[in-house]
Every structure is written in C-alpha cells, then in structure tokens.
Design a protein around this motif. Structure first.
Motif, PDB file in Angstrom:
ATOM      1  N   GLY A 182      -4.087  -3.611  -1.068  1.00 36.62           N
ATOM      2  CA  GLY A 182      -3.370  -4.085  -2.245  1.00 36.62           C
ATOM      3  C   GLY A 182      -2.927  -5.522  -2.090  1.00 36.62           C
TER       4      GLY A 182
ATOM      5  N   SER B  47      -0.591  -7.689  -9.817  1.00 34.46           N
ATOM      6  CA  SER B  47      -0.967  -6.912  -8.624  1.00 34.46           C
ATOM      7  C   SER B  47      -2.303  -6.215  -8.832  1.00 34.46           C
ATOM      8  CB  SER B  47       0.115  -5.879  -8.292  1.00 34.46           C
ATOM      9  OG  SER B  47       0.310  -4.977  -9.368  1.00 34.46           O
TER      10      SER B  47
ATOM     11  N   ASN C 164       4.173  -2.682  -5.082  1.00 32.05           N
ATOM     12  CA  ASN C 164       2.906  -3.032  -5.716  1.00 32.05           C
ATOM     13  C   ASN C 164       2.760  -2.112  -6.913  1.00 32.05           C
ATOM     14  OD1 ASN C 164       0.235  -3.265  -6.540  1.00 32.05           O
ATOM     15  ND2 ASN C 164      -0.568  -3.486  -4.470  1.00 32.05           N
TER      16      ASN C 164
ATOM     17  N   SER D 166      -8.515   1.904  -3.404  1.00 26.62           N
ATOM     18  CA  SER D 166      -8.372   3.091  -2.568  1.00 26.62           C
ATOM     19  C   SER D 166      -9.722   3.771  -2.428  1.00 26.62           C
ATOM     20  CB  SER D 166      -7.357   4.060  -3.191  1.00 26.62           C
ATOM     21  OG  SER D 166      -7.212   5.224  -2.424  1.00 26.62           O
TER      22      SER D 166
ATOM     23  N   ARG E 152      -0.426  -8.794  -4.293  1.00 27.04           N
ATOM     24  CA  ARG E 152       0.503  -9.110  -5.380  1.00 27.04           C
ATOM     25  C   ARG E 152       0.842 -10.593  -5.371  1.00 27.04           C
ATOM     26  NH1 ARG E 152       5.865  -6.753  -4.060  1.00 27.04           N
ATOM     27  NH2 ARG E 152       6.094  -8.749  -2.992  1.00 27.04           N
TER      28      ARG E 152
ATOM     29  N   SER F 292       0.614  -1.694  -9.205  1.00 31.30           N
ATOM     30  CA  SER F 292      -0.686  -1.072  -9.464  1.00 31.30           C
ATOM     31  C   SER F 292      -0.951   0.129  -8.567  1.00 31.30           C
ATOM     32  CB  SER F 292      -1.797  -2.102  -9.280  1.00 31.30           C
ATOM     33  OG  SER F 292      -1.874  -2.547  -7.932  1.00 31.30           O
ATOM     34  N   MET F 293      -0.317   0.192  -7.399  1.00 35.91           N
ATOM     35  CA  MET F 293      -0.568   1.282  -6.459  1.00 35.91           C
ATOM     36  C   MET F 293      -0.056   2.620  -6.978  1.00 35.91           C
ATOM     37  SD  MET F 293      -2.045   1.998  -3.583  1.00 35.91           S
ATOM     38  CE  MET F 293      -2.315   0.349  -2.896  1.00 35.91           C
TER      39      MET F 293
ATOM     40  N   SER G 156      -4.935  -3.073  -6.664  1.00 32.53           N
ATOM     41  CA  SER G 156      -5.026  -2.084  -5.593  1.00 32.53           C
ATOM     42  C   SER G 156      -6.437  -1.509  -5.527  1.00 32.53           C
ATOM     43  CB  SER G 156      -4.027  -0.941  -5.811  1.00 32.53           C
ATOM     44  OG  SER G 156      -2.710  -1.408  -5.817  1.00 32.53           O
TER      45      SER G 156
ATOM     46  N   ARG H 216      -6.589   2.168   1.985  1.00 31.45           N
ATOM     47  CA  ARG H 216      -6.024   1.529   0.804  1.00 31.45           C
ATOM     48  C   ARG H 216      -5.806   0.042   1.075  1.00 31.45           C
ATOM     49  NH1 ARG H 216      -2.517   5.669   1.591  1.00 31.45           N
ATOM     50  NH2 ARG H 216      -0.809   4.212   1.984  1.00 31.45           N
TER      51      ARG H 216
ATOM     52  N   THR I  52       0.814  -1.214   0.000  1.00 33.93           N
ATOM     53  CA  THR I  52       0.000   0.000   0.000  1.00 33.93           C
ATOM     54  C   THR I  52       0.847   1.264   0.000  1.00 33.93           C
ATOM     55  OG1 THR I  52      -0.121  -0.221   2.412  1.00 33.93           O
ATOM     56  CG2 THR I  52      -1.967  -1.082   1.130  1.00 33.93           C
TER      57      THR I  52
END
Length: 292
Positions: free
Chosen positions: A166, A147, A51, A151, A168, A53-54, A149, A164, A40
């Motif tokens: 997440g 991954s 991560n 939020s 992976r 995608s974060m 995420s 948040r 996160t």
C-alpha cells in the motif's frame, strides 16, 4: 514566525518557547504497537487514518471504532467508522480532537471513499477539514489524502498466505486564511505478509517507509517495522520499531501491544518506549471497536 506541522489526522504541538513542529502517529493502537506500520493494516480501528483504500480488503461489512491516545501533557481522541455498500464501494468518516494545555484545542473531520479495482487493487481518497484553535488565533485548513492498495494470495508459500502492499500521499492542501501554520506533505509506502503456521496460529510481518517533503524543518525519512502473532483470531501480541530521521518532530521508538477479539468486539492496547528527552516518552493508546 512560528511554524507548526499537522500530520494527516493530528494537530499541532509546541513543546518549547521556540517554534517546534511535532507529528503524531495514527491513534490506532494496533498500528502503533507494530511500530507505526500503517499502509497494510487490516482489522485495525481506523483505516481512514492509515490507508483508506486497504479497508476494501477487510471482510467486515461495517465498523465503528474509538481511540484514546495519551501522554503526560495532552489528550488525543478519535472516532471513525466505515460502511461497505457492496464488494466494490466503501465509505468512511472520522472525527479527531486534540487537547493541550494553554488553550490549544484542535479538531479534524475526515470523509473517505475506497473502491476496488479488479480482484487485487483498490484506491482511496480522504478529504479533511481541520480547525486549529490557539489562545491568540484560530486557523482552518482543507487537505486531501490519496491512497492505493494491492493484495495477492500466495498459494505456494503456505496455507492462506497473503502479500499486501500500500501507499499514501498525504496532506495535499493548505490553510484557508493567512496563517503561520504549515501542512506537512508526505509519501509513505509499505508491504506486509500474512501466513498461517497452522489453523490456530497466524503471523504477520510488515514494514513502511515514508518521506516528508514539506516544510523544510521536518523534511526527512522515517521507517517502521512490526510483527503480530494471532492466536485463533482471538488474542494478538504485537511489537515493532519506528525510526525517525528528525527526532524533534517524528522521534524513534520501540513499541509493544496486545489485542483481544471477542465475537464482534475489538480491544487493542499499545505502549511506546522512547527516550526520556523524547516528546513521545510515556505514550500509550487504547482502541475499542465493533465490527458489524
């Protein structure tokens, strides 16, 4: 046969005359100083190693970062960056090199892509090429990380609070040639909360839980918890703790760190407190970056 393990961004490390598999944390000093909370992390130095995608939830259009991760008998360097094409698509790239005595010289190149899905979700994929060089042989591997995420602002909790989450799945792949090395596949998930106590004071708390599936020598759980205090978005203090079930491969440690943000420049430092018989004793990381 000797077997070695490689964790996403890191390379192999043999500590004794017998085969010994060791996994290294991300080189990102912000993540390390929070006990290894990686799923996160926002405004860190290496989203592609945490991560991927974060990064889409970051307000930064582009970023370039470098880190040095040091210990008594090895040096670990990393450079990465990302560029946002728009509010939906983001590309990432990273390079890492791991140097150890006795002729070990390992290198990895990562390419990543993240995409926002709606207002709250994002997904990411990272492809990795790794070259392991040993005094008696060399090996090459290809792997993929997946991954996701999520939020969400929490308006009722406090001013500008955000929750948040997440996850992976790492190291889906293998070696291109016959090798005694093994890629450790692991699944990690985490959650974090940001909240502003006032306009100048922000607190972040987070936790990650992970499990290694393969190889059998490293199979087990690990847990990270960490916190960050942010003063006026300029100065940060961090602390955390990491628990590893297999102490020979991913040891337990406590961590402290600090960060400075001046205009577009970032500087972070982390130090790990591990037992004297741990291979992570006297380990530290320094990350430096620029946000465009």
């Amino acid at each position: 046969m000797k077997r070695f393990a490689l964790l996403l961004f890191a390379s192999v490390c043999a500590h004794t005359a017998h085969s010994q598999e060791a996994t290294l944390p991300t080189p990102d000093a912000k993540t390390i100083s929070m006990g290894g909370v990686a799923m996160t992390t926002l405004s860190g130095s290496h989203a592609i190693y945490n991560n991927a995608s974060m990064a889409i939830f970051s307000r930064t259009p582009a970023q370039i970062s470098s880190s040095y991760y040091g210990q008594d008998d090895f040096d670990y360097y990393a450079v990465s960056g990302f560029c946002r094409f728009d509010n939906i698509n983001l590309a990432q790239i990273g390079w890492r090199q791991y140097l150890r005595e006795r002729g070990n010289n390992d290198m990895a190149v990562d390419l990543g892509y993240a995409r926002r899905i709606g207002n709250r979700w994002a997904v990411g994929i990272v492809g990795r090429y790794t070259h392991l060089k040993r005094p008696d042989e060399s090996s090459n591997a290809l792997a993929v990380d997946l991954s996701a995420s999520w939020s969400m602002p929490l308006e009722k909790l406090g001013s500008f609070s955000t929750l948040r989450a997440g996850a992976r799945l790492s190291n889906l792949g293998g070696y291109l040639n016959k090798s005694d090395y093994t890629l450790p596949m692991d699944l990690m998930a985490g959650v974090a909360l940001d909240t502003f106590l006032s306009d100048a004071h922000e607190i972040t708390v987070g936790t990650d839980l992970g499990y290694y599936f393969t190889p059998g020598e490293v199979r087990g759980f690990q847990l990270s918890v960490g916190a960050e205090y942010n003063l006026m978005q300029l100065f940060q203090l961090r602390a955390g703790y990491h628990y590893g079930q297999r102490k020979a491969y991913y040891p337990s440690y406590a961590s402290l760190g600090a960060g400075v943000r001046i205009l577009h420049l970032r500087l972070d430092f982390a130090y790990l407190f591990a037992s004297r018989n741990s291979w992570m004793h006297n380990t530290y990381s320094i990350s430096f970056g620029f946000d465009f």
